[in-house]
Motif scaffolding. Structure first.
Motif, PDB file in Angstrom:
ATOM      1  N   MET A  68       0.842  -1.182   0.000  1.00 41.40           N
ATOM      2  CA  MET A  68       0.000   0.000   0.000  1.00 41.40           C
ATOM      3  C   MET A  68       0.887   1.246   0.000  1.00 41.40           C
ATOM      4  SD  MET A  68      -2.983   1.143   2.684  1.00 41.40           S
ATOM      5  CE  MET A  68      -1.996   1.273   4.152  1.00 41.40           C
ATOM      6  N   VAL A  69       0.686   2.128  -0.968  1.00 43.00           N
ATOM      7  CA  VAL A  69       1.457   3.367  -1.079  1.00 43.00           C
ATOM      8  C   VAL A  69       0.858   4.404  -0.142  1.00 43.00           C
ATOM      9  CG1 VAL A  69       2.139   5.234  -2.623  1.00 43.00           C
ATOM     10  CG2 VAL A  69       2.108   2.880  -3.459  1.00 43.00           C
ATOM     11  N   LYS A  70       1.735   5.015   0.658  1.00 42.76           N
ATOM     12  CA  LYS A  70       1.257   5.997   1.624  1.00 42.76           C
ATOM     13  C   LYS A  70       2.294   7.092   1.806  1.00 42.76           C
ATOM     14  CE  LYS A  70      -0.820   6.554   6.090  1.00 42.76           C
ATOM     15  NZ  LYS A  70      -1.181   6.061   7.350  1.00 42.76           N
ATOM     16  N   ASP A  71       1.803   8.334   1.961  1.00 49.84           N
ATOM     17  CA  ASP A  71       2.671   9.467   2.283  1.00 49.84           C
ATOM     18  C   ASP A  71       2.747   9.619   3.798  1.00 49.84           C
ATOM     19  OD1 ASP A  71       3.209  10.126  -0.323  1.00 49.84           O
ATOM     20  OD2 ASP A  71       1.683  11.673  -0.454  1.00 49.84           O
ATOM     21  N   PHE A  72       3.946   9.906   4.269  1.00 45.97           N
ATOM     22  CA  PHE A  72       4.174  10.173   5.687  1.00 45.97           C
ATOM     23  C   PHE A  72       4.836  11.538   5.788  1.00 45.97           C
ATOM     24  CE2 PHE A  72       4.144   5.594   5.332  1.00 45.97           C
ATOM     25  CZ  PHE A  72       3.382   5.195   6.416  1.00 45.97           C
ATOM     26  N   TYR A  73       4.326  12.366   6.681  1.00 44.28           N
ATOM     27  CA  TYR A  73       4.901  13.683   6.910  1.00 44.28           C
ATOM     28  C   TYR A  73       5.791  13.599   8.140  1.00 44.28           C
ATOM     29  CZ  TYR A  73       1.844  15.181   3.257  1.00 44.28           C
ATOM     30  OH  TYR A  73       1.248  15.308   2.030  1.00 44.28           O
ATOM     31  N   ILE A  74       6.999  14.162   8.004  1.00 44.55           N
ATOM     32  CA  ILE A  74       8.053  13.962   8.986  1.00 44.55           C
ATOM     33  C   ILE A  74       8.469  15.292   9.601  1.00 44.55           C
ATOM     34  CG2 ILE A  74      10.332  12.954   9.374  1.00 44.55           C
ATOM     35  CD1 ILE A  74       8.219  10.977   8.218  1.00 44.55           C
ATOM     36  N   LYS A  75       8.493  15.334  10.923  1.00 44.61           N
ATOM     37  CA  LYS A  75       8.924  16.528  11.661  1.00 44.61           C
ATOM     38  C   LYS A  75      10.450  16.532  11.772  1.00 44.61           C
ATOM     39  CE  LYS A  75       7.896  19.048  15.899  1.00 44.61           C
ATOM     40  NZ  LYS A  75       7.379  20.242  15.279  1.00 44.61           N
ATOM     41  N   ASN A  76      11.040  17.709  11.668  1.00 45.38           N
ATOM     42  CA  ASN A  76      12.476  17.958  11.833  1.00 45.38           C
ATOM     43  C   ASN A  76      13.329  17.520  10.650  1.00 45.38           C
ATOM     44  OD1 ASN A  76      11.928  18.981  14.383  1.00 45.38           O
ATOM     45  ND2 ASN A  76      12.312  17.024  15.376  1.00 45.38           N
ATOM     46  N   MET A  77      12.738  17.228   9.531  1.00 47.38           N
ATOM     47  CA  MET A  77      13.488  16.839   8.338  1.00 47.38           C
ATOM     48  C   MET A  77      13.768  18.105   7.545  1.00 47.38           C
ATOM     49  SD  MET A  77      12.217  13.922   5.776  1.00 47.38           S
ATOM     50  CE  MET A  77      13.057  13.566   4.286  1.00 47.38           C
ATOM     51  N   VAL A  78      14.937  18.743   7.791  1.00 49.25           N
ATOM     52  CA  VAL A  78      15.140  20.103   7.314  1.00 49.25           C
ATOM     53  C   VAL A  78      16.326  20.299   6.358  1.00 49.25           C
ATOM     54  CG1 VAL A  78      14.029  21.145   9.334  1.00 49.25           C
ATOM     55  CG2 VAL A  78      16.493  20.685   9.367  1.00 49.25           C
ATOM     56  N   CYS A  79      17.026  19.214   5.998  1.00 47.51           N
ATOM     57  CA  CYS A  79      18.191  19.413   5.135  1.00 47.51           C
ATOM     58  C   CYS A  79      18.450  18.173   4.284  1.00 47.51           C
ATOM     59  CB  CYS A  79      19.430  19.756   5.962  1.00 47.51           C
ATOM     60  SG  CYS A  79      19.981  18.399   7.009  1.00 47.51           S
ATOM     61  N   ASP A  80      19.377  18.317   3.363  1.00 45.42           N
ATOM     62  CA  ASP A  80      19.724  17.204   2.480  1.00 45.42           C
ATOM     63  C   ASP A  80      20.329  16.027   3.245  1.00 45.42           C
ATOM     64  OD1 ASP A  80      18.780  18.585   0.279  1.00 45.42           O
ATOM     65  OD2 ASP A  80      20.753  19.371  -0.274  1.00 45.42           O
ATOM     66  N   ARG A  81      21.043  16.307   4.334  1.00 45.44           N
ATOM     67  CA  ARG A  81      21.607  15.214   5.143  1.00 45.44           C
ATOM     68  C   ARG A  81      20.489  14.398   5.797  1.00 45.44           C
ATOM     69  NH1 ARG A  81      24.710  19.402   6.031  1.00 45.44           N
ATOM     70  NH2 ARG A  81      23.840  19.893   8.045  1.00 45.44           N
ATOM     71  N   CYS A  82      19.406  15.066   6.164  1.00 46.50           N
ATOM     72  CA  CYS A  82      18.244  14.357   6.722  1.00 46.50           C
ATOM     73  C   CYS A  82      17.704  13.359   5.698  1.00 46.50           C
ATOM     74  CB  CYS A  82      17.134  15.335   7.096  1.00 46.50           C
ATOM     75  SG  CYS A  82      17.562  16.532   8.368  1.00 46.50           S
ATOM     76  N   ILE A  83      17.624  13.791   4.455  1.00 46.24           N
ATOM     77  CA  ILE A  83      17.144  12.913   3.385  1.00 46.24           C
ATOM     78  C   ILE A  83      18.079  11.720   3.233  1.00 46.24           C
ATOM     79  CG2 ILE A  83      16.838  12.761   0.872  1.00 46.24           C
ATOM     80  CD1 ILE A  83      15.722  15.640   0.975  1.00 46.24           C
ATOM     81  N   LYS A  84      19.382  11.972   3.227  1.00 47.22           N
ATOM     82  CA  LYS A  84      20.354  10.885   3.072  1.00 47.22           C
ATOM     83  C   LYS A  84      20.254   9.874   4.218  1.00 47.22           C
ATOM     84  CE  LYS A  84      25.264   9.822   2.510  1.00 47.22           C
ATOM     85  NZ  LYS A  84      25.026   8.479   2.916  1.00 47.22           N
TER      86      LYS A  84
ATOM     87  N   LEU B  41      12.087  17.020   1.537  1.00 44.04           N
ATOM     88  CA  LEU B  41      12.071  17.590   2.877  1.00 44.04           C
ATOM     89  C   LEU B  41      10.673  17.490   3.468  1.00 44.04           C
ATOM     90  CD1 LEU B  41      14.282  20.778   2.556  1.00 44.04           C
ATOM     91  CD2 LEU B  41      14.927  18.543   3.427  1.00 44.04           C
ATOM     92  N   GLY B  42      10.575  16.844   4.621  1.00 46.99           N
ATOM     93  CA  GLY B  42       9.319  16.768   5.352  1.00 46.99           C
ATOM     94  C   GLY B  42       8.342  15.700   4.908  1.00 46.99           C
TER      95      GLY B  42
END
Length: 188
Positions: free
Chosen positions: A1-17, A35-36
């Motif tokens: 099941m495909v789902k979007d999740f919204y993430i708190k404190n995800m503010v930079c490219d390193r967070c994505i990595k 981001l987010g």
């Protein structure tokens, strides 16, 4: 099941990595990340608890309420705006956010102020001051150039705002040789 999740404190490219790497290790199917927000293909409740643990372990959290999602979207749009120099807002900040989020600014502003206890404008000033600190630490820019990059009317305006927010002058900060910047996810 495909789902979007919204993430708190995800503010930079390193967070994505970090999240990409962690989700890969946990065999969670990542479809999209920005981001987010994560878009995952998850079919088990067990994977949700693994996701929650990964987020917690790395200083992130799931966002459930629509108000918190909107607030996080505002933060992310403002952070993205400051990642491109020179700062270029075509018109007012309120118009920029209303256009980006496709919502009435009065609603955006009210929700943000209630959830964060600070106005969007004051939050943006705090972000800009952190960007000023970052730019001061690079030898490439003098104070006048920094004020121009961040769209201040003049260096005196930047200087007054910096002193008001940090309690010290631009020169004192530069001469202090200390790196006491605030992480973007901790600004309020």
């Amino acid at each position: 099941m495909v789902k979007d999740f919204y993430i708190k404190n995800m503010v930079c490219d390193r967070c994505i990595k970090v999240l990409k790497d962690e989700l890969f290790k946990a065999n969670i199917s990542l479809l999209d990340i920005e981001l987010g927000r994560l878009r995952l293909d998850m079919n088990e409740k067990e994977q949700l608890s693994i996701l929650t643990e990964i987020l917690k372990r790395n200083g992130f959290a799931l966002i459930a309420s629509t108000e918190d999602k909107l607030t996080e979207q505002v933060k992310i749009e403002l952070i993205k705006l400051l990642n491109v120099m020179p700062l270029d807002i075509d018109g007012k900040l309120s118009d920029f956010l209303a256009d980006k989020l496709q919502k009435d600014y009065s609603k955006i502003s009210k929700v943000f102020s209630i959830t964060e206890g600070i106005t969007i404008e004051k939050y943006f000033i705090k972000l800009k001051i952190e960007k000023v600190k970052e730019l001061i630490q690079t030898p490439d820019y003098n104070f006048t150039k920094i004020s121009q990059l961040l769209d201040y009317s003049n260096v005196n305006h930047l200087s007054k705002q910096f002193k008001s927010e940090t309690g010290m002058s631009l020169s004192d900060y530069k001469d202090g040789h200390k790196n006491f910047r605030n992480p973007l996810d901790k600004i309020i």
